[in-house]
Write a protein that holds these residues in place. Structure first.
Motif, PDB file in Angstrom:
ATOM      1  N   ILE A  29       0.840  -1.186   0.000  1.00  0.00           N
ATOM      2  CA  ILE A  29       0.000   0.000   0.000  1.00  0.00           C
ATOM      3  C   ILE A  29       0.883   1.247   0.000  1.00  0.00           C
ATOM      4  O   ILE A  29       1.869   1.320   0.737  1.00  0.00           O
ATOM      5  N   HIS A  30       0.490   2.223  -0.816  1.00  0.00           N
ATOM      6  CA  HIS A  30       1.200   3.493  -0.964  1.00  0.00           C
ATOM      7  C   HIS A  30       0.243   4.662  -0.735  1.00  0.00           C
ATOM      8  O   HIS A  30      -0.967   4.495  -0.834  1.00  0.00           O
ATOM      9  N   TYR A  31       0.819   5.823  -0.472  1.00  0.00           N
ATOM     10  CA  TYR A  31       0.016   7.049  -0.491  1.00  0.00           C
ATOM     11  C   TYR A  31       0.691   8.070  -1.387  1.00  0.00           C
ATOM     12  O   TYR A  31       1.867   7.891  -1.760  1.00  0.00           O
ATOM     13  N   GLY A 147       3.141  -2.293   3.740  1.00  0.00           N
ATOM     14  CA  GLY A 147       3.306  -0.907   3.348  1.00  0.00           C
ATOM     15  C   GLY A 147       4.575  -0.737   2.528  1.00  0.00           C
ATOM     16  O   GLY A 147       5.489  -1.564   2.606  1.00  0.00           O
ATOM     17  N   HIS A 148       4.633   0.337   1.745  1.00  0.00           N
ATOM     18  CA  HIS A 148       5.836   0.627   0.978  1.00  0.00           C
ATOM     19  C   HIS A 148       7.060   0.647   1.886  1.00  0.00           C
ATOM     20  O   HIS A 148       8.139   0.221   1.519  1.00  0.00           O
ATOM     21  N   ARG A 149       6.891   1.148   3.126  1.00  0.00           N
ATOM     22  CA  ARG A 149       8.033   1.276   4.038  1.00  0.00           C
ATOM     23  C   ARG A 149       8.572  -0.078   4.501  1.00  0.00           C
ATOM     24  O   ARG A 149       9.671  -0.134   5.052  1.00  0.00           O
ATOM     25  N   ASP A 155       8.640   7.038   4.220  1.00  0.00           N
ATOM     26  CA  ASP A 155       7.544   7.145   5.203  1.00  0.00           C
ATOM     27  C   ASP A 155       6.230   6.612   4.619  1.00  0.00           C
ATOM     28  O   ASP A 155       5.245   6.444   5.322  1.00  0.00           O
ATOM     29  N   CYS A 156       6.209   6.360   3.334  1.00  0.00           N
ATOM     30  CA  CYS A 156       5.007   5.870   2.643  1.00  0.00           C
ATOM     31  C   CYS A 156       4.539   4.549   3.254  1.00  0.00           C
ATOM     32  O   CYS A 156       5.384   3.692   3.509  1.00  0.00           O
ATOM     33  N   PRO A 157       3.292   4.334   3.524  1.00  0.00           N
ATOM     34  CA  PRO A 157       2.095   5.111   3.154  1.00  0.00           C
ATOM     35  C   PRO A 157       1.608   6.093   4.239  1.00  0.00           C
ATOM     36  O   PRO A 157       0.420   6.391   4.268  1.00  0.00           O
TER      37      PRO A 157
HETATM   38 ZN   LIG Z   1       4.964   4.401  -1.745  1.00  0.00          ZN
END
Ligand SMILES: [Zn+2]
Ligand SMILES: [Zn+2]
Length: 172
Positions: A29-31, A147-149, A155-157
């Protein structure tokens, strides 16, 4: 699920052919990060989501991330009106998880910032689950949701979405 096809959002065609993925371990998951208007989730503002997705595709394809991508980097994109946009789609290698990390997980983007609109609403979380389920059904995504991190220095998401991921990425 309320799927927005590439034709619906007037996506540009990928500049070269995609790399196929048979399956993945799951989804990351990304933001968007940065500033997303605080009123984006308002019922009247969905057109802004469509503009945002087009902007992101344009940026990715013009080298805004340092590298010119063949398309939007994500497999799917979710907005706070419970709509899910088709990005690269299932069975396609994404370009968003970081070097060496793209064949392990599909990449799903939430239209969520780190200023303005920063706390995911229920419609956004439901859209993310819709995307995850779609990629499981149509893309042989495995059970993992990360999460991407996870595995990459970013720091994404963002903390609110990451806490939701760590809590099991369930429907609200
Ligand atoms: Zn990301
Ligand atoms: Zn929207």
């Amino acid at each position: 699920m309320q799927l927005i096809t590439r034709a619906d959002w007037h996506a540009k065609k990928p500049s070269t052919s995609y790399t196929r993925l048979a399956s993945t371990k799951g989804v990351k998951i990304h933001y968007t990060g940065g500033k997303v208007p605080a009123d984006l989730p308002d019922a009247d503002n969905h057109e802004k989501c469509v503009d945002l997705v087009r902007d992101i595709q344009r940026m990715h394809m013009s080298g805004g991330r340092g590298e010119t991508y063949i398309d939007l980097g994500y497999n799917m994109v979710c907005c706070p009106h419970r709509r899910t946009f088709m990005g690269r789609g299932p069975h396609v290698l994404p370009a968003a998880n970081g070097p060496g990390l793209n064949s392990g997980h599909y990449a799903v983007l939430a239209l969520l910032g780190n200023t303005g609109f920063t706390e995911p609403n229920d419609d956004l979380l439901n859209a993310l689950v819709d995307a995850i389920e779609y990629l499981r059904e149509h893309g042989d995504a495995g059970h993992e949701v990360k999460g991407h991190r996870d595995g990459y220095d970013t720091d994404c998401p963002g903390d609110p979405l990451y806490h939701w991921v760590r809590g099991g990425a369930e429907r609200p």
